[in-house]
Design an enzyme around this catalytic site. Structure first.
Site, PDB file in Angstrom:
ATOM      1  N   ASP A  62      66.370  -1.304  -7.040  1.00  0.00           N
ATOM      2  CA  ASP A  62      66.722  -0.026  -7.650  1.00  0.00           C
ATOM      3  C   ASP A  62      67.795  -0.209  -8.714  1.00  0.00           C
ATOM      4  OD1 ASP A  62      66.815   2.991  -7.682  1.00  0.00           O
ATOM      5  OD2 ASP A  62      68.847   2.595  -6.985  1.00  0.00           O
ATOM      6  N   GLU A 134      60.040  -1.470  -6.333  1.00  0.00           N
ATOM      7  CA  GLU A 134      61.431  -1.862  -6.583  1.00  0.00           C
ATOM      8  C   GLU A 134      61.794  -3.116  -5.806  1.00  0.00           C
ATOM      9  OE1 GLU A 134      63.629   2.284  -7.777  1.00  0.00           O
ATOM     10  OE2 GLU A 134      63.587   1.742  -5.652  1.00  0.00           O
TER      11      GLU A 134
END
Length: 239
Positions: A62, A134
């Site tokens: 992220d 991610e």
């Protein structure tokens, strides 16, 4: 193996996925961990189980994604101010965008899930695809460093820049501006209900503005549910 053939998720042969990703791993252990959902960890529970799933990698990915996309936006839009850049960033790294990338990467068949999660369609669930996209990015970062991760973001997120025409505003921002333009106080959001397990929650959030009926929205995160509620509100007042 042909593109249309089936494979057992998590069977350890990731050559086809590596081809789709455009990256051959020096240590496939990073990739295997990135593809492991917590529901597949049956021998452990609690924090120990989370350490054997993609969750730590998703945290790292992220932030890597945010850094790379922020740099791309900074260079691509030299006249945009920080607010505009922040809105564009939010559009490119949101759950919906990351889930679309997960589909483009072809992650679904390779995700390791528990039997129940697999039966309920977890391989194509947007929340899972977004998180694992991610996590895979983090795996590339750990395997080959920032340049390799940036190259992957360029490959899979750059096409979504075409959708960023003009000033990008999410529903929450649009609703706040709508209220401000009419001299109304800012919208107030609060969680009405939270359902589902920790790894796949569902939030129902209400938004209120004095003089208007309260409306609700549902999402897999509080932020997503707030955006959904704001979108419903705007649809109703503009109807």
């Amino acid at each position: 193996m042909s593109k249309g053939s089936k494979r057992a998720a998590g069977d350890g042969d990731y050559s086809e996925l590596e081809e789709q990703l455009g990256h051959v791993f020096a240590d496939r252990g990073h990739l295997a961990l990135a593809l492991t959902h917590i529901s597949a960890i049956t021998a452990l529970t609690g924090p120990a189980a989370r350490l054997k799933s993609y969750q730590r990698l998703e945290f790292l990915g992220d932030h890597v994604l945010g850094m790379v996309v922020s740099d791309m936006l900074y260079r691509a839009f030299p006249q945009a101010d920080e607010g505009d850049l922040s809105r564009r960033l939010a559009e490119l790294v949101c759950e919906e965008a990351c889930a679309e990338v997960g589909l483009a990467m072809g992650l679904g068949p390779f995700i390791r899930l528990g039997a129940g999660e697999a039966r309920s369609g977890g391989h194509q669930r947007p929340t899972i695809l977004a998180d694992i996209a991610e996590a895979v990015l983090a795996a590339v970062y750990l395997d080959a460093g920032y340049p390799a991760a940036a190259e992957m973001v360029e490959r899979f997120w750059r096409p979504r820049f075409a959708a960023l025409k003009g000033l990008v505003r999410d529903a929450k921002t649009a609703l706040q501006e709508w209220a401000q333009a009419r001299g109304l106080p800012p919208p107030v959001y609060h969680v009405v209900e939270r359902q589902g397990p920790d790894h796949n929650p569902e939030f129902r959030v209400a938004v209120e503005i004095p003089g208007y009926d309260r409306v609700e929205g549902v999402g897999s995160s509080k932020q997503g549910a707030q955006k959904a509620a704001a979108g419903v509100f705007l649809e109703q007042v503009k109807a």
